[in-house]
Design a protein around this motif. Structure first.
Motif, PDB file in Angstrom:
ATOM      1  N   ALA A  56      -0.705 -24.659 -43.956  1.00 65.07           N
ATOM      2  CA  ALA A  56      -1.660 -23.670 -43.734  1.00 65.07           C
ATOM      3  C   ALA A  56      -2.180 -23.001 -45.553  1.00 65.07           C
ATOM      4  O   ALA A  56      -2.696 -22.357 -45.611  1.00 65.07           O
ATOM      5  CB  ALA A  56      -0.650 -21.980 -42.877  1.00 65.07           C
ATOM      6  N   ASP A  60      -5.632 -22.734 -45.867  1.00 65.08           N
ATOM      7  CA  ASP A  60      -6.410 -21.889 -46.503  1.00 65.08           C
ATOM      8  C   ASP A  60      -6.859 -21.347 -47.610  1.00 65.08           C
ATOM      9  O   ASP A  60      -8.386 -21.181 -48.145  1.00 65.08           O
ATOM     10  CB  ASP A  60      -4.955 -20.310 -47.220  1.00 65.08           C
ATOM     11  N   TRP A 160      -0.767 -17.556 -42.186  1.00 68.49           N
ATOM     12  CA  TRP A 160      -0.645 -18.458 -40.677  1.00 68.49           C
ATOM     13  C   TRP A 160      -2.888 -18.204 -41.150  1.00 68.49           C
ATOM     14  O   TRP A 160      -2.820 -17.199 -41.224  1.00 68.49           O
ATOM     15  CB  TRP A 160      -0.075 -17.575 -39.943  1.00 68.49           C
ATOM     16  N   THR A 161      -2.989 -19.379 -40.679  1.00 68.64           N
ATOM     17  CA  THR A 161      -4.509 -19.602 -40.756  1.00 68.64           C
ATOM     18  C   THR A 161      -5.722 -18.784 -40.336  1.00 68.64           C
ATOM     19  O   THR A 161      -5.690 -18.193 -40.593  1.00 68.64           O
ATOM     20  CB  THR A 161      -4.785 -21.011 -41.340  1.00 68.64           C
ATOM     21  N   GLU A 164      -4.115 -15.100 -42.172  1.00 69.87           N
ATOM     22  CA  GLU A 164      -5.412 -15.140 -43.107  1.00 69.87           C
ATOM     23  C   GLU A 164      -6.693 -15.277 -43.398  1.00 69.87           C
ATOM     24  O   GLU A 164      -7.195 -14.656 -44.508  1.00 69.87           O
ATOM     25  CB  GLU A 164      -4.826 -16.491 -43.722  1.00 69.87           C
ATOM     26  N   SER A 309     -11.527 -19.365 -35.773  1.00 67.75           N
ATOM     27  CA  SER A 309      -9.612 -18.687 -36.073  1.00 67.75           C
ATOM     28  C   SER A 309      -8.864 -17.509 -36.102  1.00 67.75           C
ATOM     29  O   SER A 309      -8.297 -17.811 -34.957  1.00 67.75           O
ATOM     30  CB  SER A 309      -9.600 -19.476 -37.671  1.00 67.75           C
ATOM     31  N   SER A 335      -3.618 -23.794 -37.861  1.00 71.84           N
ATOM     32  CA  SER A 335      -3.910 -23.496 -38.687  1.00 71.84           C
ATOM     33  C   SER A 335      -4.771 -24.915 -39.509  1.00 71.84           C
ATOM     34  O   SER A 335      -5.734 -24.476 -39.908  1.00 71.84           O
ATOM     35  CB  SER A 335      -2.230 -24.220 -39.352  1.00 71.84           C
TER      36      SER A 335
END
Length: 414
Positions: A56, A60, A160-161, A164, A309, A335
């Motif tokens: 992640a 990110d 967490w992607t 985020e 996502s 992620s």
């Protein structure tokens, strides 16, 4: 081992010259060694959790190099156009991406949202950005807490992607998660979801499945009043333009496949996509109570015509029903975010509805804690999302405590 190999393979594919796989390993391996030394041991699920955090953080960083709050700025551009009596919706298909950036893509949300975005656009841009991000962070934290996460897990979940990326781009799906988080207390709020994302209408079917007619009626009345209140400002023509804009966007996807995101419509013929969405919806409607609501959240993601996502956040309650090893696998796949990760995550989430042993069962978390093997799961000993007050921090042996009191009642638990 499989998860680590998958992560290394995926990062090696993205930019081979950048040695992303080596960088990922350089983040994960030292962290695992530290835990191993400090705690004198490390469990498989702890290894997977560390892989998720490494993945992640790395993802990110990769995906947040530019384009911050681009979705919010798209909304603000539409709001400014509305305030200036200019064009808001794109009613013809586009064949190329806007030269000015992704914030100039078509605006797709219903007319009642325009007065809000219009007023927001009147603020200084920095003030609007800060207000939106603060509101989004608060909404996602409140929602995660409602799902049953402790504060430490809710705060960790911000990296967490999918979450985020929703915060980074300023996408409306993040504050709209509050509709799902509040569903057990304010079920009628589900009826407002389709204003932001049409597929949220799938989640609102839970009110019909539960025969929660009072909540459904209240939600529909609130929706009608909102539409009537904004009608003097939006008029009828904007509603026609909105519908034309949705159809134009669907046509645009044929020319720009990237507009599908990672949605199944990108990889399947339309008939197959609709069939998968319909079967998933029917399977979701089999369950009732909290499980049924969690399933419908996941079904709305499967049925999304365009999916990014951050759109997976509505699947969080269904993912939280997975046993720890499957949950961490899904979290890592999401992620990474590249084919076939998100698609596998959806398949795992739906498969757990039918395959015994993939989802958590009543009493197993409490038994594991009593034996000294605390499960590394964000819900701890809570089995289902949206726990009752007595469920927090301890498993309950009473199955009735995880269901609604009776058909037609939403938000009351024994």
């Amino acid at each position: 081992m499989v998860l680590g190999a998958f992560a290394l393979w995926q990062f090696a594919q993205t930019a081979p010259g950048n040695k992303d796989d080596v960088t990922w390993a350089a983040v994960f391996v030292p962290a695992a060694l530290v835990v191993l030394v400090v705690r004198r041991g490390i469990s498989p699920t702890e290894v997977m959790a560390l892989q998720v955090f490494a993945t992640a953080l790395f993802a990110d960083f990769q995906s947040s190099m530019g384009g911050g709050l681009r979705d919010l700025h798209l909304y603000l551009n539409a709001g400014a156009g509305f305030m200036n009596h200019g064009a808001v919706y794109t009613t013809t298909a586009i064949h190329s991406y806007p030269s000015g950036g992704l914030e100039y893509l078509p605006f797709l949300y219903a007319p009642p949202t325009l007065p809000f975005f219009g007023l927001l656009s009147e603020l200084p841009r920095n003030a609007a950005d800060v207000l939106w991000v603060a509101m989004s962070v608060a909404a996602v934290l409140v929602s995660l807490r409602a799902f049953g996460l402790a504060w430490r897990w809710a705060l960790l979940a911000l990296i967490w992607t999918p979450i985020e990326q929703g915060l980074f781009t300023g996408n409306v799906v993040i504050p709209s998660l509050l509709v799902l988080g509040a569903a057990m207390r304010y079920g009628g709020a589900l009826a407002l979801g389709p204003l932001l994302k049409p597929q949220n209408g799938i989640v609102s079917l839970w009110l019909i499945r539960e025969r929660a007619w009072r909540s459904l009626g209240g939600g529909l009345l609130a929706l009608l009043l909102l539409m009537l209140a904004t009608l003097p400002f939006t008029g009828i023509d904007l509603w026609r333009d909105w519908l034309s804009g949705l159809m134009a966007y669907q046509e645009s996807q044929q020319y720009l496949h990237g507009l599908y995101g990672v949605g199944l419509g990108r990889y399947l013929p339309m008939w197959a996509f609709l069939a998968v969405a319909a079967v998933t919806l029917l399977a979701a409607l089999v369950a009732r109570g909290r499980e049924g609501l969690a399933r419908l959240g996941l079904a709305s993601v499967v049925a999304s015509p365009s999916l990014w996502s951050h759109g997976f956040v509505f699947a969080i309650p269904s993912f939280l029903r997975l046993r720890a090893e499957w949950l961490w696998l899904v979290a890592a796949l999401m992620s990474i975010g590249q084919w076939p990760g998100p698609q596998l995550a959806l398949a795992i989430g739906v498969a757990a509805w039918f395959i015994k042993g993939m989802a958590r069962r009543e009493g197993e978390a409490g038994a594991a804690e009593r034996s000294g093997r605390r499960p590394l799961h964000p819900l701890g000993s809570i089995i289902e999302p949206w726990p009752a007050a007595g469920d927090r921090g301890a498993a309950t042996a009473d199955p009735a405590a995880h269901s609604l009191t009776r058909p037609g009642t939403v938000g009351q638990v024994p």
